[in-house]
Motif scaffolding. Structure first.
Motif, mmCIF file in Angstrom:
data_model
loop_
_atom_site.group_PDB
_atom_site.id
_atom_site.type_symbol
_atom_site.label_atom_id
_atom_site.label_comp_id
_atom_site.label_asym_id
_atom_site.label_seq_id
_atom_site.Cartn_x
_atom_site.Cartn_y
_atom_site.Cartn_z
ATOM 1 N N LYS A 2 26.887 53.800 72.162
ATOM 2 C CA LYS A 2 27.191 54.286 70.830
ATOM 3 C C LYS A 2 27.767 55.697 70.893
ATOM 4 C CE LYS A 2 25.115 55.142 66.303
ATOM 5 N NZ LYS A 2 23.866 55.141 65.508
ATOM 6 N N PHE A 3 28.796 55.942 70.096
ATOM 7 C CA PHE A 3 29.400 57.265 70.081
ATOM 8 C C PHE A 3 28.773 58.114 68.986
ATOM 9 C CE2 PHE A 3 32.424 60.385 68.475
ATOM 10 C CZ PHE A 3 32.702 61.081 69.638
ATOM 11 N N ILE A 4 28.302 59.275 69.358
ATOM 12 C CA ILE A 4 27.868 60.297 68.416
ATOM 13 C C ILE A 4 28.671 61.541 68.764
ATOM 14 C CG2 ILE A 4 25.957 61.681 67.539
ATOM 15 C CD1 ILE A 4 24.063 59.503 68.431
ATOM 16 N N SER A 5 29.386 62.068 67.797
ATOM 17 C CA SER A 5 30.297 63.166 68.099
ATOM 18 C C SER A 5 29.551 64.347 68.703
ATOM 19 C CB SER A 5 31.034 63.614 66.827
ATOM 20 O OG SER A 5 30.139 64.256 65.937
ATOM 21 N N PRO A 6 30.152 64.983 69.717
ATOM 22 C CA PRO A 6 29.518 66.154 70.338
ATOM 23 C C PRO A 6 29.181 67.237 69.327
ATOM 24 C CG PRO A 6 31.349 65.407 71.681
ATOM 25 C CD PRO A 6 31.401 64.620 70.397
ATOM 26 N N SER A 7 30.067 67.457 68.364
ATOM 27 C CA SER A 7 29.806 68.519 67.392
ATOM 28 C C SER A 7 28.559 68.220 66.566
ATOM 29 C CB SER A 7 31.015 68.714 66.471
ATOM 30 O OG SER A 7 31.284 67.551 65.724
ATOM 31 N N ARG A 8 28.331 66.935 66.250
ATOM 32 C CA ARG A 8 27.137 66.580 65.480
ATOM 33 C C ARG A 8 25.878 66.825 66.308
ATOM 34 N NH1 ARG A 8 25.597 66.931 60.478
ATOM 35 N NH2 ARG A 8 23.881 65.508 59.958
ATOM 36 N N MET A 9 25.936 66.442 67.583
ATOM 37 C CA MET A 9 24.803 66.674 68.460
ATOM 38 C C MET A 9 24.500 68.170 68.572
ATOM 39 S SD MET A 9 23.644 63.753 69.608
ATOM 40 C CE MET A 9 22.810 64.128 71.144
ATOM 41 N N SER A 96 29.148 69.384 79.624
ATOM 42 C CA SER A 96 29.120 69.026 81.043
ATOM 43 C C SER A 96 30.179 67.970 81.333
ATOM 44 C CB SER A 96 27.743 68.478 81.434
ATOM 45 O OG SER A 96 27.529 67.188 80.881
ATOM 46 N N GLU A 97 30.576 67.869 82.586
ATOM 47 C CA GLU A 97 31.577 66.877 82.974
ATOM 48 C C GLU A 97 31.079 65.459 82.706
ATOM 49 O OE1 GLU A 97 32.253 67.893 87.019
ATOM 50 O OE2 GLU A 97 33.554 69.588 86.549
ATOM 51 N N GLN A 98 29.812 65.199 82.999
ATOM 52 C CA GLN A 98 29.262 63.872 82.761
ATOM 53 C C GLN A 98 29.251 63.533 81.282
ATOM 54 O OE1 GLN A 98 25.356 63.209 84.340
ATOM 55 N NE2 GLN A 98 25.209 61.124 83.566
ATOM 56 N N TYR A 99 28.906 64.528 80.453
ATOM 57 C CA TYR A 99 28.879 64.297 79.010
ATOM 58 C C TYR A 99 30.280 64.028 78.476
ATOM 59 C CZ TYR A 99 27.665 64.988 74.091
ATOM 60 O OH TYR A 99 27.487 64.813 72.751
ATOM 61 N N LEU A 100 31.275 64.712 79.024
ATOM 62 C CA LEU A 100 32.657 64.476 78.616
ATOM 63 C C LEU A 100 33.081 63.038 78.895
ATOM 64 C CD1 LEU A 100 34.539 67.717 79.755
ATOM 65 C CD2 LEU A 100 34.331 66.868 77.411
ATOM 66 N N VAL A 101 32.808 62.549 80.102
ATOM 67 C CA VAL A 101 33.242 61.205 80.450
ATOM 68 C C VAL A 101 32.454 60.148 79.679
ATOM 69 C CG1 VAL A 101 31.738 60.823 82.453
ATOM 70 C CG2 VAL A 101 33.971 59.724 82.351
ATOM 71 N N GLU A 102 31.167 60.382 79.462
ATOM 72 C CA GLU A 102 30.385 59.436 78.685
ATOM 73 C C GLU A 102 30.892 59.351 77.248
ATOM 74 O OE1 GLU A 102 26.385 60.779 79.069
ATOM 75 O OE2 GLU A 102 26.078 59.847 81.039
ATOM 76 N N SER A 103 31.262 60.487 76.677
ATOM 77 C CA SER A 103 31.774 60.512 75.309
ATOM 78 C C SER A 103 33.142 59.851 75.224
ATOM 79 C CB SER A 103 31.855 61.956 74.797
ATOM 80 O OG SER A 103 30.577 62.550 74.760
ATOM 81 N N LEU A 104 33.976 60.068 76.241
ATOM 82 C CA LEU A 104 35.290 59.421 76.278
ATOM 83 C C LEU A 104 35.137 57.904 76.339
ATOM 84 C CD1 LEU A 104 38.365 59.404 76.574
ATOM 85 C CD2 LEU A 104 38.060 59.831 79.030
ATOM 86 N N PHE A 105 34.231 57.450 77.185
ATOM 87 C CA PHE A 105 33.992 56.020 77.338
ATOM 88 C C PHE A 105 33.461 55.433 76.029
ATOM 89 C CE2 PHE A 105 34.302 53.049 80.735
ATOM 90 C CZ PHE A 105 33.457 51.996 80.421
ATOM 91 N N MET A 184 39.350 66.764 73.182
ATOM 92 C CA MET A 184 38.676 67.543 72.148
ATOM 93 C C MET A 184 39.242 67.235 70.761
ATOM 94 S SD MET A 184 36.365 69.132 73.797
ATOM 95 C CE MET A 184 35.745 70.107 72.430
ATOM 96 N N GLN A 185 40.547 67.018 70.675
ATOM 97 C CA GLN A 185 41.143 66.658 69.379
ATOM 98 C C GLN A 185 40.707 65.264 68.950
ATOM 99 O OE1 GLN A 185 42.689 68.628 67.271
ATOM 100 N NE2 GLN A 185 42.474 70.316 68.746
ATOM 101 N N ASN A 186 40.536 64.363 69.909
ATOM 102 C CA ASN A 186 40.004 63.041 69.578
ATOM 103 C C ASN A 186 38.574 63.152 69.066
ATOM 104 O OD1 ASN A 186 41.860 60.703 70.099
ATOM 105 N ND2 ASN A 186 42.103 61.739 72.055
ATOM 106 N N PHE A 187 37.774 64.042 69.662
ATOM 107 C CA PHE A 187 36.422 64.277 69.167
ATOM 108 C C PHE A 187 36.467 64.744 67.711
ATOM 109 C CE2 PHE A 187 34.590 65.430 73.631
ATOM 110 C CZ PHE A 187 34.461 64.080 73.924
ATOM 111 N N ALA A 188 37.422 65.620 67.389
ATOM 112 C CA ALA A 188 37.526 66.146 66.029
ATOM 113 C C ALA A 188 37.829 65.028 65.035
ATOM 114 C CB ALA A 188 38.609 67.222 65.963
#
Length: 258
Positions: A2-9, A96-105, A184-188
């Motif tokens: 499940k995707f939860i936006s980094p900014s929300r976290m 973190s690098e791991q968090y970036l790839v997990e969020s992308l996935f 990062m723009q996709n996260f936005a």
């Protein structure tokens, strides 16, 4: 996943840190966050310490430092991102690098209501009149480039859906700055779709994503590179294509531009 936006976290974590450290009631929505990458060596920055310093009779530096120290004491938080109090009271957050790839996935698998993924191309389920409004030329060009690259890659690059998460973890540290900026723009965009924040401009977000993609397209090759790099970049393209159409105004029909 499940995707939860980094900014929300981040908003939730910072709000909890403020509430526990200063015994004050602050909701996550009151925590301002701005994408600052590649500036300041961080992904997000927040001025929340300036906003609440007077209420606490403390300096912004003292407030920011206390927030950062509280967040860093939480192992679950510190394993995903790092927060620093800098300057006169700014909070800079690095993912973190791991968090970036997990969020992308997770973004790649994010369901979008009212849209379907047909043979790798996202499209609206409801027919849109061909006389609908023309989108910004920059945006329509970015969307058309995404679709063209996906078509070209379908027979040349391995299927993303068949690749496990650890496949991406081995090369995520090789992300180029323009790749991270695009992510990062996709996260936005995902954050906007999740919150439907009326204070944010849909058109501005849409154009920012298109411009970030075109910078990525100008500097990052998809073909003639090692497969792991091609797959990583194709994943970014697929996510961008999906979110470009997801945030497009309802009266925009991209089909005529493909």
């Amino acid at each position: 996943m499940k995707f939860i936006s980094p900014s929300r976290m981040l908003q939730i974590a910072i709000a909890e840190a403020i509430n526990s450290t200063f015994t004050m009631s602050l909701s996550p929505d009151e925590i301002s966050l701005n994408i600052c990458y590649p500036k300041y060596g961080a992904h997000y920055t927040s001025a929340i310490a300036f906003a609440i310093a007077n209420r606490l009779n403390l300096s912004p530096v003292q407030v920011a430092d206390a927030i950062a120290q509280t967040c860093l004491q939480n192992p679950e938080i510190s394993s995903q991102w790092q927060i620093q109090a800098l300057g006169k009271g700014w909070l800079n957050i690095s993912l973190s690098e791991q968090y970036l790839v997990e969020s992308l996935f997770a973004l790649e698998n994010l369901p979008i209501e009212g849209f379907a993924n047909c043979e790798g191309f996202w499209q609206r389920l409801i027919f849109i009149d061909a006389a609908s409004k023309s989108p910004d030329p920059t945006v329509q060009y970015a969307y058309a480039r995404c679709c063209a690259l996906i078509r070209l890659a379908q027979n040349n690059v391995g299927a993303i859906h068949e690749l496990p998460l650890h496949y991406f973890e081995q090369f995520i540290s090789c992300l180029e700055p323009v790749e991270i900026s695009l992510l990062m723009q996709n996260f936005a965009i995902a954050d906007y779709l999740e919150s439907l924040d009326s204070h944010k401009s849909r058109i501005k977000l849409l154009r920012s994503l298109a411009e970030a993609f075109l910078q990525f397209y100008d500097r990052c090759r998809i073909f003639g590179v090692p497969q792991e790099i091609a797959v990583k970049r194709l994943l970014l393209i697929r996510v961008t294509q999906k979110l470009l159409i997801a945030i497009a105004p309802p009266d925009v029909n991209y089909a005529m531009y493909l």
